[in-house]
Design a protein around this motif. Structure first.
Motif, mmCIF file in Angstrom:
data_model
loop_
_atom_site.group_PDB
_atom_site.id
_atom_site.type_symbol
_atom_site.label_atom_id
_atom_site.label_comp_id
_atom_site.label_asym_id
_atom_site.label_seq_id
_atom_site.Cartn_x
_atom_site.Cartn_y
_atom_site.Cartn_z
ATOM 1 N N GLU A 66 0.818 -1.210 0.000
ATOM 2 C CA GLU A 66 0.000 0.000 0.000
ATOM 3 C C GLU A 66 0.855 1.266 0.000
ATOM 4 O O GLU A 66 0.484 2.283 -0.584
ATOM 5 C CB GLU A 66 -0.944 -0.002 1.209
ATOM 6 C CG GLU A 66 -1.822 1.239 1.332
ATOM 7 C CD GLU A 66 -2.639 1.524 0.075
ATOM 8 O OE1 GLU A 66 -2.829 2.713 -0.240
ATOM 9 O OE2 GLU A 66 -3.085 0.568 -0.590
ATOM 10 N N LEU A 112 1.562 1.634 -3.686
ATOM 11 C CA LEU A 112 0.372 1.898 -4.496
ATOM 12 C C LEU A 112 -0.221 3.275 -4.211
ATOM 13 O O LEU A 112 -0.784 3.915 -5.112
ATOM 14 C CB LEU A 112 -0.680 0.820 -4.262
ATOM 15 C CG LEU A 112 -0.399 -0.545 -4.897
ATOM 16 C CD1 LEU A 112 -1.525 -1.520 -4.567
ATOM 17 C CD2 LEU A 112 -0.231 -0.419 -6.411
ATOM 18 N N SER A 113 -0.091 3.768 -2.988
ATOM 19 C CA SER A 113 -0.652 5.089 -2.681
ATOM 20 C C SER A 113 0.008 6.163 -3.540
ATOM 21 O O SER A 113 -0.647 7.115 -3.974
ATOM 22 C CB SER A 113 -0.479 5.418 -1.200
ATOM 23 O OG SER A 113 0.883 5.660 -0.870
ATOM 24 N N HIS A 149 1.466 5.507 -6.563
ATOM 25 C CA HIS A 149 1.064 5.239 -7.935
ATOM 26 C C HIS A 149 -0.357 5.722 -8.214
ATOM 27 O O HIS A 149 -0.643 6.253 -9.288
ATOM 28 C CB HIS A 149 1.156 3.740 -8.218
ATOM 29 C CG HIS A 149 2.557 3.205 -8.185
ATOM 30 N ND1 HIS A 149 2.859 1.893 -8.471
ATOM 31 C CD2 HIS A 149 3.738 3.797 -7.884
ATOM 32 C CE1 HIS A 149 4.159 1.710 -8.356
ATOM 33 N NE2 HIS A 149 4.713 2.855 -7.987
ATOM 34 N N GLN A 150 -1.249 5.541 -7.250
ATOM 35 C CA GLN A 150 -2.649 5.928 -7.440
ATOM 36 C C GLN A 150 -2.851 7.434 -7.465
ATOM 37 O O GLN A 150 -3.872 7.912 -7.954
ATOM 38 C CB GLN A 150 -3.500 5.289 -6.333
ATOM 39 C CG GLN A 150 -3.619 3.778 -6.470
ATOM 40 C CD GLN A 150 -4.079 3.094 -5.202
ATOM 41 O OE1 GLN A 150 -3.965 3.660 -4.103
ATOM 42 N NE2 GLN A 150 -4.572 1.869 -5.325
ATOM 43 N N TRP A 151 -1.892 8.185 -6.969
ATOM 44 C CA TRP A 151 -1.943 9.653 -6.989
ATOM 45 C C TRP A 151 -1.661 10.210 -8.379
ATOM 46 O O TRP A 151 -2.050 11.323 -8.715
ATOM 47 C CB TRP A 151 -0.927 10.176 -5.970
ATOM 48 C CG TRP A 151 -0.634 11.636 -6.031
ATOM 49 C CD1 TRP A 151 -1.372 12.653 -5.483
ATOM 50 C CD2 TRP A 151 0.490 12.268 -6.675
ATOM 51 N NE1 TRP A 151 -0.772 13.871 -5.740
ATOM 52 C CE2 TRP A 151 0.372 13.651 -6.468
ATOM 53 C CE3 TRP A 151 1.575 11.786 -7.397
ATOM 54 C CZ2 TRP A 151 1.307 14.566 -6.955
ATOM 55 C CZ3 TRP A 151 2.502 12.677 -7.884
ATOM 56 C CH2 TRP A 151 2.368 14.059 -7.671
ATOM 57 N N PRO A 206 -1.607 0.823 -11.250
ATOM 58 C CA PRO A 206 -3.029 0.845 -10.906
ATOM 59 C C PRO A 206 -3.918 1.599 -11.890
ATOM 60 O O PRO A 206 -5.119 1.724 -11.651
ATOM 61 C CB PRO A 206 -3.045 1.502 -9.528
ATOM 62 C CG PRO A 206 -1.847 2.366 -9.515
ATOM 63 C CD PRO A 206 -0.813 1.633 -10.316
ATOM 64 N N THR A 237 -4.227 4.799 -13.058
ATOM 65 C CA THR A 237 -4.765 6.156 -12.957
ATOM 66 C C THR A 237 -4.298 7.041 -14.115
ATOM 67 O O THR A 237 -5.059 7.890 -14.587
ATOM 68 C CB THR A 237 -4.386 6.791 -11.612
ATOM 69 O OG1 THR A 237 -2.973 6.636 -11.391
ATOM 70 C CG2 THR A 237 -5.139 6.118 -10.469
ATOM 71 N N GLU A 245 -6.241 -3.562 -9.996
ATOM 72 C CA GLU A 245 -6.380 -2.158 -9.601
ATOM 73 C C GLU A 245 -6.626 -1.284 -10.827
ATOM 74 O O GLU A 245 -7.418 -0.341 -10.783
ATOM 75 C CB GLU A 245 -5.132 -1.683 -8.856
ATOM 76 C CG GLU A 245 -4.884 -2.384 -7.543
ATOM 77 C CD GLU A 245 -5.996 -2.138 -6.541
ATOM 78 O OE1 GLU A 245 -6.522 -1.006 -6.495
ATOM 79 O OE2 GLU A 245 -6.348 -3.087 -5.813
ATOM 80 N N SER A 250 -9.700 1.432 -11.773
ATOM 81 C CA SER A 250 -9.465 2.833 -12.132
ATOM 82 C C SER A 250 -10.101 3.210 -13.460
ATOM 83 O O SER A 250 -10.413 4.379 -13.701
ATOM 84 C CB SER A 250 -7.961 3.119 -12.195
ATOM 85 O OG SER A 250 -7.350 2.911 -10.946
#
Length: 263
Positions: free
Chosen positions: A10, A13-14, A16-18, A45, A47, A73, A77
């Motif tokens: 996590e 990934l946090s 990457h997801q931003w 992921p 995004t 993921e 998205s």
């Protein structure tokens, strides 16, 4: 192809997801238009993939990653988009015919692969003549931060050993032009851009993303297994990151190299 150094904890990934097209692929925006086909290599992921798909719809977008697990993921998205498909892929040997895509994009990929020049050759091969290959990678040697609390100074030396021990090159940003030319591109436009973290919320999030992965992600496991650091030393690195985040004048800049290459 080496296993992805950071893994998919996590804390990783946090970050990457931003990422979005606006904050992570702005150099590519002017080359996107409706109807183009896009291969997003190392999509993570998804995004950034989602933003690419919105800009080229109804054009086909393939979200590709070496890790099957992270594609779940990416599916989340891009769930609202009808023009995205998914594939497990090795960028060194892409399973597509020559000239399949109008645009091939890779964000923070080349720093992790065993042979970035071969990766770019493959990206070029599957791009139609006149199409675009776009890459963006951080350059760890160009990262700067203030203040510099005890413990945090060990972060970068440890990470260099881990990344290079796993076949990667953390200072990829400065090498993108060289790699692109070695891959056969003659029309290469280079640029640079940065991320900056300075507000209390940004500092807390960034310290958990990077400080956190130094104790809880595959980076930590590689560091210990490779003899680059002990768990106690990694705990001190994490404490340094948290001390930086708590500083009211804390500031961190991540510099990236970027290339737009005409196939």
């Amino acid at each position: 192809m080496p296993a992805y150094t950071h893994g998919h904890h996590e804390s990783v990934l946090s970050s990457h997801q931003w990422r979005t097209v606006e904050n992570s692929a702005a150099h590519l925006i002017e080359h996107l238009r409706p109807g183009l086909s896009v291969l997003d290599v190392g999509c993570g992921p998804g995004t950034i993939t989602a933003g690419l798909a919105e800009r080229v719809a109804p054009g086909r977008v393939v979200a590709a990653d070496a890790a099957e697990s992270v594609l779940d993921e990416a599916r989340k998205s891009t769930a609202a988009l009808a023009n995205v498909e998914f594939a497990v892929a090795d960028v060194h040997a892409l399973d597509y015919p020559d000239g399949t895509f109008d645009v091939v994009h890779a964000h923070q990929v080349l720093q992790h692969v065993a042979d970035p020049v071969q990766a770019l050759r493959e990206m070029r091969r599957v791009t139609r003549p006149g199409g675009v290959v776009a890459a963006r990678d951080a350059d760890f040697g160009a990262m700067v931060w203030y203040p510099e609390p005890p413990g945090m100074d060990a972060w970068l030396p440890i990470y260099y050993k881990v990344a290079r021990g796993n076949g990667g090159e953390p200072d990829a940003g400065r090498r993108l032009v060289s790699w692109a030319r070695a891959a056969g591109f003659t029309d290469v436009t280079a640029s640079a851009s940065s991320w900056c973290y300075a507000t209390p919320a940004e500092r807390e999030w960034w310290s958990e993303s990077w400080g956190g992965r130094m104790v809880r992600s595959s980076v930590a496991d590689h560091a210990v297994a490779g003899g680059h650091a002990t768990r106690d030393e990694l705990d001190r690195v994490y404490a340094g990151w948290k001390s930086w985040a708590a500083a009211e004048d804390g500031w961190f800049a991540v510099t990236h190299g970027e290339v737009i290459c005409r196939a």
